[in-house]
Design a protein around this motif. Sequence first.
Motif, PDB file in Angstrom:
ATOM      1  N   GLY A  27     -13.546  -3.939   7.092  1.00 30.04           N
ATOM      2  CA  GLY A  27     -12.692  -4.604   6.106  1.00 30.04           C
ATOM      3  C   GLY A  27     -12.331  -3.728   4.919  1.00 30.04           C
ATOM      4  O   GLY A  27     -11.415  -4.039   4.160  1.00 30.04           O
ATOM      5  N   ILE A  28     -13.049  -2.639   4.743  1.00 27.48           N
ATOM      6  CA  ILE A  28     -12.858  -1.827   3.536  1.00 27.48           C
ATOM      7  C   ILE A  28     -11.470  -1.193   3.488  1.00 27.48           C
ATOM      8  O   ILE A  28     -10.783  -1.242   2.462  1.00 27.48           O
ATOM      9  N   ALA A  29     -11.058  -0.606   4.599  1.00 28.96           N
ATOM     10  CA  ALA A  29      -9.742   0.040   4.631  1.00 28.96           C
ATOM     11  C   ALA A  29      -8.660  -0.989   4.317  1.00 28.96           C
ATOM     12  O   ALA A  29      -7.767  -0.738   3.500  1.00 28.96           O
ATOM     13  N   ALA A  30      -8.777  -2.166   4.925  1.00 26.47           N
ATOM     14  CA  ALA A  30      -7.759  -3.198   4.713  1.00 26.47           C
ATOM     15  C   ALA A  30      -7.681  -3.584   3.235  1.00 26.47           C
ATOM     16  O   ALA A  30      -6.593  -3.793   2.695  1.00 26.47           O
ATOM     17  N   ARG A  31      -8.834  -3.656   2.578  1.00 22.26           N
ATOM     18  CA  ARG A  31      -8.812  -4.016   1.153  1.00 22.26           C
ATOM     19  C   ARG A  31      -8.083  -2.953   0.334  1.00 22.26           C
ATOM     20  O   ARG A  31      -7.343  -3.261  -0.600  1.00 22.26           O
ATOM     21  N   MET A  32      -8.311  -1.687   0.675  1.00 25.24           N
ATOM     22  CA  MET A  32      -7.628  -0.612  -0.053  1.00 25.24           C
ATOM     23  C   MET A  32      -6.112  -0.688   0.173  1.00 25.24           C
ATOM     24  O   MET A  32      -5.327  -0.642  -0.780  1.00 25.24           O
ATOM     25  N   PHE A  33      -5.718  -0.843   1.435  1.00 30.96           N
ATOM     26  CA  PHE A  33      -4.284  -0.893   1.737  1.00 30.96           C
ATOM     27  C   PHE A  33      -3.656  -2.132   1.089  1.00 30.96           C
ATOM     28  O   PHE A  33      -2.529  -2.086   0.598  1.00 30.96           O
ATOM     29  N   GLY A  34      -4.408  -3.231   1.093  1.00 36.02           N
ATOM     30  CA  GLY A  34      -3.903  -4.466   0.506  1.00 36.02           C
ATOM     31  C   GLY A  34      -3.650  -4.302  -0.987  1.00 36.02           C
ATOM     32  O   GLY A  34      -2.618  -4.735  -1.515  1.00 36.02           O
ATOM     33  N   ALA A  35      -4.568  -3.641  -1.669  1.00 33.11           N
ATOM     34  CA  ALA A  35      -4.406  -3.437  -3.112  1.00 33.11           C
ATOM     35  C   ALA A  35      -3.152  -2.600  -3.383  1.00 33.11           C
ATOM     36  O   ALA A  35      -2.374  -2.904  -4.302  1.00 33.11           O
ATOM     37  N   ASN A  44       3.844   2.646  -1.758  1.00 27.02           N
ATOM     38  CA  ASN A  44       4.004   3.027  -0.358  1.00 27.02           C
ATOM     39  C   ASN A  44       2.984   4.098   0.035  1.00 27.02           C
ATOM     40  O   ASN A  44       2.743   5.047  -0.705  1.00 27.02           O
ATOM     41  N   ILE A  45       2.395   3.911   1.215  1.00 23.06           N
ATOM     42  CA  ILE A  45       1.438   4.906   1.727  1.00 23.06           C
ATOM     43  C   ILE A  45       2.179   5.808   2.708  1.00 23.06           C
ATOM     44  O   ILE A  45       2.790   5.329   3.660  1.00 23.06           O
ATOM     45  N   ASP A  46       2.095   7.101   2.462  1.00 31.00           N
ATOM     46  CA  ASP A  46       2.827   8.052   3.277  1.00 31.00           C
ATOM     47  C   ASP A  46       1.978   8.535   4.452  1.00 31.00           C
ATOM     48  O   ASP A  46       2.400   8.528   5.602  1.00 31.00           O
ATOM     49  N   VAL A  47       0.754   8.956   4.156  1.00 24.02           N
ATOM     50  CA  VAL A  47      -0.153   9.462   5.189  1.00 24.02           C
ATOM     51  C   VAL A  47      -1.532   8.866   4.916  1.00 24.02           C
ATOM     52  O   VAL A  47      -1.905   8.690   3.757  1.00 24.02           O
ATOM     53  N   VAL A  54      -5.091   4.385  -8.659  1.00 21.77           N
ATOM     54  CA  VAL A  54      -6.534   4.553  -8.869  1.00 21.77           C
ATOM     55  C   VAL A  54      -7.103   3.307  -9.552  1.00 21.77           C
ATOM     56  O   VAL A  54      -8.151   2.786  -9.169  1.00 21.77           O
ATOM     57  N   ASN A  55      -6.379   2.803 -10.551  1.00 26.27           N
ATOM     58  CA  ASN A  55      -6.848   1.629 -11.277  1.00 26.27           C
ATOM     59  C   ASN A  55      -6.906   0.374 -10.417  1.00 26.27           C
ATOM     60  O   ASN A  55      -7.896  -0.355 -10.453  1.00 26.27           O
ATOM     61  N   ILE A  56      -5.866   0.156  -9.622  1.00 27.20           N
ATOM     62  CA  ILE A  56      -5.888  -1.092  -8.838  1.00 27.20           C
ATOM     63  C   ILE A  56      -6.938  -1.022  -7.729  1.00 27.20           C
ATOM     64  O   ILE A  56      -7.579  -2.020  -7.413  1.00 27.20           O
ATOM     65  N   ILE A  57      -7.123   0.151  -7.176  1.00 30.93           N
ATOM     66  CA  ILE A  57      -8.146   0.265  -6.126  1.00 30.93           C
ATOM     67  C   ILE A  57      -9.541   0.103  -6.751  1.00 30.93           C
ATOM     68  O   ILE A  57     -10.417  -0.566  -6.213  1.00 30.93           O
ATOM     69  N   HIS A  58      -9.726   0.704  -7.914  1.00 31.76           N
ATOM     70  CA  HIS A  58     -11.011   0.575  -8.602  1.00 31.76           C
ATOM     71  C   HIS A  58     -11.293  -0.898  -8.919  1.00 31.76           C
ATOM     72  O   HIS A  58     -12.401  -1.387  -8.713  1.00 31.76           O
ATOM     73  N   ASN A  59     -10.281  -1.614  -9.399  1.00 31.48           N
ATOM     74  CA  ASN A  59     -10.449  -3.035  -9.690  1.00 31.48           C
ATOM     75  C   ASN A  59     -10.806  -3.853  -8.453  1.00 31.48           C
ATOM     76  O   ASN A  59     -11.535  -4.823  -8.540  1.00 31.48           O
ATOM     77  N   GLU A  60     -10.259  -3.444  -7.335  1.00 34.25           N
ATOM     78  CA  GLU A  60     -10.545  -4.150  -6.087  1.00 34.25           C
ATOM     79  C   GLU A  60     -12.038  -4.052  -5.737  1.00 34.25           C
ATOM     80  O   GLU A  60     -12.665  -5.019  -5.344  1.00 34.25           O
ATOM     81  N   PHE A  61     -12.610  -2.877  -5.938  1.00 35.44           N
ATOM     82  CA  PHE A  61     -13.995  -2.678  -5.500  1.00 35.44           C
ATOM     83  C   PHE A  61     -15.024  -2.803  -6.620  1.00 35.44           C
ATOM     84  O   PHE A  61     -16.201  -3.025  -6.358  1.00 35.44           O
ATOM     85  N   PHE A  62     -14.587  -2.586  -7.849  1.00 37.40           N
ATOM     86  CA  PHE A  62     -15.488  -2.748  -9.001  1.00 37.40           C
ATOM     87  C   PHE A  62     -14.809  -3.703  -9.984  1.00 37.40           C
ATOM     88  O   PHE A  62     -14.305  -3.263 -11.017  1.00 37.40           O
TER      89      PHE A  62
END
Length: 409
Positions: A359-367, A374-377, A398-406
């Motif tokens: 589930g971790i990858a999905a959470r990152m992509f979702g954020a 847009n994710i290029d690679v 970086v901020n939104i991903i950090h907020n997702e996990f912390f």
Amino acid sequence: MALIVKKFGGSSVGTTEKIINIAKRITAEKEKDDKIVVVVSAMGNTTDELIKLATQIDEDPYKYTREMDMLLTTGEQVSISLMTMAFKTLGEDAVSLTGTLAGIKTNAIHTKGKILDIKPQRVLDELDKGNIVIVAGFQGCDQSGDPVTLGRGGSDTSAVALAGALHADACEIYTDVDGIYSADPRIVQNARRMKEITYQEMLEMARLGSGVMQPRSVEVGQMMGIPIHVRSTFTNKPGTIIREEYTMEEKGFVIRGVSHDDKVAKIAVLGVPNNPGIAYSIFSALAENNIDVDMIVQSIRNIEKNVTDMVFTLSLDDLNMAKEVVDKVASDLNAIGVLIEKDVAKVSIVGVGMLGNPGIAARMFGALSDAGINIDVISTSEISISCLIKSARMQEAVNIIHNEFFPKN
Ligand code: ASP
Ligand code: MG
């Protein structure tokens, strides 16, 4: 009595005042019989300034790799002499040693050297005489005695490797931040300082752009079993210890950190024939030129034309040289063209907790998707997931991903 290696980075020795303060702090903190080795970087932005000077002679000075090393090693030499004088004004016995005098032997790959061996006899002799020994970081010499630098940030590696060779009791890396954070605290306000982090996680974070430690230094620490204590030059906060394992207290986070790197570029070799050996010809040519490649994607073959695109990322520093190499291979292969993008950045999450946790990858992509980024690679390792995005959106990502996990409380 303890033998301690203390390393001070460029921003820690940015002014003579700072150099004097470090000498004072070390003198005040050391026990009577302690043996102290101080490894220093060049003052402030000296290394960048030296590179700038060289580009005024030739816009791509890195083709004169030996001369770059001759130039860049001077930066650390300024620091060791000034630091030594600072100790002497305090009445301490001290002596400066270049990397070569400290016995640091490297391979002959200029500007990207690796330490092959350290024969630290001179360091030990000077310590025995009662001297504080100040060693120039970032440098050693090859078999013929020519100066070789260890890659940007290489003073960390000098310090850790010296600590290993000297069987030091501690290796302390002093820097302008007070430890390792879950993200760059200059970008993410509520980034969390870690008490401990494993070599494996730190290595991955460093490789993925966390600038605090040179990746090679963490590798050397792991190889030699040297715990690395990262702490602040300017405060007495406890810092972060990098070692093999961490304690219960630090567990419970699926990811340990968010790293970012905008010093990357993307190269796409378009329309190469979909035959065996194509990847080999591109990447072996790059390897022969000591160019590291990072993310690699080969697109699905175009059925009608039986051609494919080969896309990869690399360090911006290597781009000029890589472009030359790739242009040549692409024309040998009859590729349709070569595309270069510099305005890209890589954001990554790291943590051993993600092993077997799909589930971790999905959470990152979702954020990222929620923010319309847009994710290029995409690339993954056992303990990390990286996304290449436009560099203009890096800080936000970086901020939104950090907020997702912390999450902020
Ligand atoms: N002075 C070198 C650099 O700026 C090495 C170091 O600071 O570790 O990369
Ligand atoms: Mg550094």
